[in-house]
Scaffold this motif. Sequence first.
Motif, mmCIF file in Angstrom:
data_model
loop_
_atom_site.group_PDB
_atom_site.id
_atom_site.type_symbol
_atom_site.label_atom_id
_atom_site.label_comp_id
_atom_site.label_asym_id
_atom_site.label_seq_id
_atom_site.Cartn_x
_atom_site.Cartn_y
_atom_site.Cartn_z
ATOM 1 N N THR A 196 40.088 -40.931 -12.501
ATOM 2 C CA THR A 196 39.453 -39.827 -13.222
ATOM 3 C C THR A 196 39.628 -39.944 -14.729
ATOM 4 N N ARG A 197 40.843 -40.250 -15.190
ATOM 5 C CA ARG A 197 41.066 -40.285 -16.639
ATOM 6 C C ARG A 197 40.261 -41.388 -17.318
ATOM 7 N N ILE A 243 37.255 -42.477 -16.264
ATOM 8 C CA ILE A 243 35.869 -41.993 -16.268
ATOM 9 C C ILE A 243 35.689 -40.906 -17.325
ATOM 10 N N GLN A 244 36.638 -39.975 -17.400
ATOM 11 C CA GLN A 244 36.536 -38.906 -18.392
ATOM 12 C C GLN A 244 36.592 -39.439 -19.818
ATOM 13 N N THR A 245 37.292 -40.527 -20.030
ATOM 14 C CA THR A 245 37.388 -41.126 -21.363
ATOM 15 C C THR A 245 36.046 -41.694 -21.815
ATOM 16 N N GLN A 250 32.978 -41.062 -20.353
ATOM 17 C CA GLN A 250 31.820 -40.223 -20.025
ATOM 18 C C GLN A 250 31.049 -39.729 -21.255
#
Length: 117
Positions: free
Chosen positions: A12-13, A15-17, A19
Amino acid sequence: MKVERIISSPYTRAIQTIQPLANQLNIEIEINNQLAERSLSSIPFSDWFEKLRATFDDFHLKYEGGESSQEATGRIVSVVNTVINEGGENTIIVTHGNIMALLLNFYNKEFGFEDWE
C-alpha cells in the motif's frame, strides 16, 4: 522526462507514494509482486539489524522463512531486465529500501549495507 509506464510493489505505501504522479500523468499503475520488500525471516528477531547486515556480507545467508540477498537480488533484477528488454526506458519502478539497495549493489558492488542505512 516522459514517463510511459509505472510498475509498483503491491504494498500500500508504495502505491500511495506513486499514485499522485500516476494520476497527474493519467497512467495506470501496474502491480508486480516481485517488487515487494524482501522478507528477512518469518521469525521476529530482536537483533534484526545485525542479521540484515550479515546478509549484505554473505549473499547466500538465509534465515527461516526469509529470502537470501542473492534470491531477492535475482527477483528485482528480473523485473529490471524485463523492462529493459521490452524497451521500457521511460518506466518508473516503485519498490522498497532493502531490495532497492540490493539492486544498486548488483550494478555497483561498492554500494553496501552502510549506503542502505
